[in-house]
Design a protein around this motif. Structure first.
Motif, short mmCIF file in Angstrom:
data_model
loop_
_atom_site.label_atom_id
_atom_site.label_comp_id
_atom_site.label_asym_id
_atom_site.label_seq_id
_atom_site.Cartn_x
_atom_site.Cartn_y
_atom_site.Cartn_z
N VAL A 52 -16.08 -4.74 -4.71
CA VAL A 52 -16.01 -5.99 -5.45
C VAL A 52 -14.53 -6.33 -5.55
CG1 VAL A 52 -16.08 -4.74 -7.65
CG2 VAL A 52 -16.57 -7.20 -7.60
N ARG A 53 -14.16 -7.59 -5.21
CA ARG A 53 -12.74 -7.90 -5.11
C ARG A 53 -12.45 -9.34 -5.50
NH1 ARG A 53 -10.42 -7.35 0.68
NH2 ARG A 53 -11.62 -5.42 0.66
N TYR A 54 -11.23 -9.52 -6.00
CA TYR A 54 -10.67 -10.86 -6.17
C TYR A 54 -9.54 -11.00 -5.16
CZ TYR A 54 -7.90 -14.73 -7.95
OH TYR A 54 -7.20 -15.90 -8.04
N SER B 298 -10.86 -16.33 -4.18
CA SER B 298 -12.27 -15.96 -4.10
C SER B 298 -12.56 -14.69 -4.89
CB SER B 298 -12.67 -15.74 -2.63
OG SER B 298 -11.92 -14.71 -2.05
N PHE B 299 -13.80 -14.58 -5.34
CA PHE B 299 -14.29 -13.38 -6.01
C PHE B 299 -15.59 -13.00 -5.34
CE2 PHE B 299 -16.75 -11.12 -9.22
CZ PHE B 299 -15.84 -10.16 -9.64
N ASN B 300 -15.64 -11.80 -4.75
CA ASN B 300 -16.79 -11.43 -3.93
C ASN B 300 -17.29 -10.02 -4.21
OD1 ASN B 300 -16.88 -13.84 -2.16
ND2 ASN B 300 -14.91 -13.09 -1.45
N LEU B 301 -18.59 -9.86 -4.07
CA LEU B 301 -19.23 -8.55 -4.03
C LEU B 301 -19.68 -8.33 -2.60
CD1 LEU B 301 -20.45 -5.99 -5.31
CD2 LEU B 301 -22.51 -7.35 -5.82
N ASN B 302 -19.06 -7.37 -1.91
CA ASN B 302 -19.30 -7.18 -0.49
C ASN B 302 -19.96 -5.83 -0.22
OD1 ASN B 302 -17.83 -9.60 0.24
ND2 ASN B 302 -15.97 -8.46 -0.23
#
Length: 212
Positions: free
Chosen positions: A176-178, A193-197
């Motif tokens: 999980v990253r910003y 962006s803010f994502n759960l990958n």
């Protein structure tokens, strides 16, 4: 009786050897190899009710040497540098071009290990990374250049396995990253962006364990 005593001694030695791999003072020196390929076909409907046939072929390769030190039992701090190359070919009814990119990456991370029998399990923790990319958009009649700076921070999750005393293996499961990206040149602009990958590419890490 002697066989049982010998079996106990060997079991203790094996357990201590596995435990030493993630004990305070242990060190890992390794390299991560990554490869990803994709072939996407998409038919899109235009405003004039015609259909645009799109075909995208993408290839990504990366290599990243890294080093980590266990500051406490089952807790290490790691640093790494990496190089990546990407190539995407776009072919549609109205557009044919190729996009290439060369990237240099640096990363620092803090990771906690959760292992079964001190051999197999997961590690997770926060990370900070920076990536510098230089790329090209190649069209039949011209070529345009672009540069981008990519900053990211978050929490990663890896699978880890120690098959022997001095060898460790790892594979990224997701993160999980910003992220903040700034691009100049042909692709000028900024993006947050803010994502759960969950990982969609093969990235395998191999480590040599020493120091204990």
């Amino acid at each position: 009786m002697y066989k049982k005593i010998l079996l106990v001694i060997l079991s203790v030695i094996t357990l201590q050897a596995a435990k030493a791999q993630t004990e305070k003072g242990s060190q890992n020196l390794g390299v991560t190899f990554g490869v990803s390929t994709a072939n996407t076909k998409l038919n899109s409907l235009n405003f004039d009710n015609t259909i645009d046939h799109n075909n995208v072929k993408q290839k990504d390769y990366s290599i990243s040497p890294d080093y980590s030190y266990f500051i406490a039992d089952k807790l290490d701090i790691g640093v790494g540098l990496g190089y990546a190359y990407s190539n995407s070919k776009y072919n549609s009814d109205y557009d044919v071009h190729e996009q290439t990119g060369k990237s240099f990456t640096s990363i620092i991370s803090l990771r906690k290990y959760f292992l079964f029998d001190n051999k197999i399990g997961i590690r997770t923790g926060p990370f900070l990374s920076y990536q510098k990319t230089k790329g090209s958009n190649i069209y039949p009649t011209n070529t345009s250049k672009y540069n981008s700076d990519y900053y990211a921070g978050g929490v990663s999750l890896d699978f880890v396995y120690y098959p022997t005393k001095n060898i460790g293996l790892a594979a990224n499961l997701g993160n999980v990253r910003y992220a903040h990206q700034k691009s100049t040149g042909a692709m000028e602009g900024t993006n947050n962006s803010f994502n759960l990958n969950f990982t969609d590419n093969l990235a395998l890490s191999v480590y040599y364990v020493f120091g204990k």
